[in-house]
Design a protein around this motif. Structure first.
Motif, PDB file in Angstrom:
ATOM      1  N   LYS A 110     -53.645 -50.640 -63.854  1.00 29.79           N
ATOM      2  CA  LYS A 110     -53.223 -49.288 -63.475  1.00 29.79           C
ATOM      3  C   LYS A 110     -52.138 -49.365 -62.399  1.00 29.79           C
ATOM      4  O   LYS A 110     -51.151 -48.617 -62.437  1.00 29.79           O
ATOM      5  CB  LYS A 110     -54.429 -48.479 -62.982  1.00 29.79           C
ATOM      6  CG  LYS A 110     -54.095 -47.028 -62.715  1.00 29.79           C
ATOM      7  CD  LYS A 110     -55.337 -46.213 -62.410  1.00 29.79           C
ATOM      8  CE  LYS A 110     -54.961 -44.758 -62.152  1.00 29.79           C
ATOM      9  NZ  LYS A 110     -56.137 -43.940 -61.827  1.00 29.79           N
ATOM     10  N   GLY A 111     -52.293 -50.284 -61.463  1.00 31.14           N
ATOM     11  CA  GLY A 111     -51.276 -50.482 -60.443  1.00 31.14           C
ATOM     12  C   GLY A 111     -49.936 -50.891 -61.035  1.00 31.14           C
ATOM     13  O   GLY A 111     -48.881 -50.387 -60.635  1.00 31.14           O
ATOM     14  N   LYS A 112     -49.974 -51.791 -62.016  1.00 28.97           N
ATOM     15  CA  LYS A 112     -48.723 -52.222 -62.666  1.00 28.97           C
ATOM     16  C   LYS A 112     -48.044 -51.050 -63.382  1.00 28.97           C
ATOM     17  O   LYS A 112     -46.814 -50.912 -63.335  1.00 28.97           O
ATOM     18  CB  LYS A 112     -49.003 -53.354 -63.664  1.00 28.97           C
ATOM     19  CG  LYS A 112     -49.237 -54.690 -63.011  1.00 28.97           C
ATOM     20  CD  LYS A 112     -49.560 -55.798 -63.993  1.00 28.97           C
ATOM     21  CE  LYS A 112     -48.541 -55.983 -65.071  1.00 28.97           C
ATOM     22  NZ  LYS A 112     -48.786 -57.152 -65.914  1.00 28.97           N
ATOM     23  N   ILE A 113     -48.840 -50.219 -64.026  1.00 24.44           N
ATOM     24  CA  ILE A 113     -48.278 -49.063 -64.729  1.00 24.44           C
ATOM     25  C   ILE A 113     -47.670 -48.086 -63.727  1.00 24.44           C
ATOM     26  O   ILE A 113     -46.556 -47.591 -63.918  1.00 24.44           O
ATOM     27  CB  ILE A 113     -49.349 -48.378 -65.599  1.00 24.44           C
ATOM     28  CG1 ILE A 113     -49.752 -49.307 -66.752  1.00 24.44           C
ATOM     29  CG2 ILE A 113     -48.841 -47.042 -66.134  1.00 24.44           C
ATOM     30  CD1 ILE A 113     -50.990 -48.865 -67.506  1.00 24.44           C
ATOM     31  N   LEU A 114     -48.390 -47.843 -62.626  1.00 24.90           N
ATOM     32  CA  LEU A 114     -47.865 -46.926 -61.618  1.00 24.90           C
ATOM     33  C   LEU A 114     -46.590 -47.474 -60.981  1.00 24.90           C
ATOM     34  O   LEU A 114     -45.667 -46.713 -60.674  1.00 24.90           O
ATOM     35  CB  LEU A 114     -48.940 -46.634 -60.562  1.00 24.90           C
ATOM     36  CG  LEU A 114     -50.130 -45.815 -61.078  1.00 24.90           C
ATOM     37  CD1 LEU A 114     -51.219 -45.725 -60.017  1.00 24.90           C
ATOM     38  CD2 LEU A 114     -49.695 -44.427 -61.532  1.00 24.90           C
TER      39      LEU A 114
END
Length: 127
Positions: A83-87
């Motif tokens: 999720k961090g990578k997507i954000l």
């Protein structure tokens, strides 16, 4: 009666892995979606599908899957990391930083989590 649902989910996940290895992402997505449909609480299929959706640049769909995973399993460090990578891709560095911090709270043994956290801190001017 047919195959028990757990077995069907396993078969669909195995099919997805085969298609992913063969570079057939659309078929893999179909298998993972079937697995999720058979067992909506199977966070591993959701997590795998989110990774595939991220790869296919369907960021909002991937985030929906990850939010569902995190509802089901708060201790999924990989879901927080993904999720961090997507954000980060969406340039939401503050949100991404929060996710990387959550991932690190769960496991502190992944150097890539610290690297991404550092990248966010840099982007936010916190260096």
């Amino acid at each position: 009666k047919g195959i028990p649902k757990d077995s069907e989910v396993f078969i669909t996940e195995e099919g997805a892995e085969k298609y992913l290895r063969d570079g057939q992402d659309d078929f893999a997505e179909k298998c993972l979606s079937e697995a999720v449909e058979l067992c909506p609480s199977d966070y591993e299929s959701l997590e795998d599908r989110a990774g595939l959706l991220f790869k296919k640049k369907r960021l909002d769909d991937a985030l929906k899957d990850l939010d569902r995973v995190l509802e089901l399993s708060v201790n999924s460090h990989y879901s927080h990391y993904l999720k961090g990578k997507i954000l980060m891709t969406k340039r939401d560095f503050a949100g991404a930083l929060t996710e990387f911090n959550e991932a690190i709270k769960i496991t502190d043994s992944k150097p890539e989590y610290y690297e991404k956290r550092g990248n966010c801190q840099f982007e936010l001017g916190r260096y």
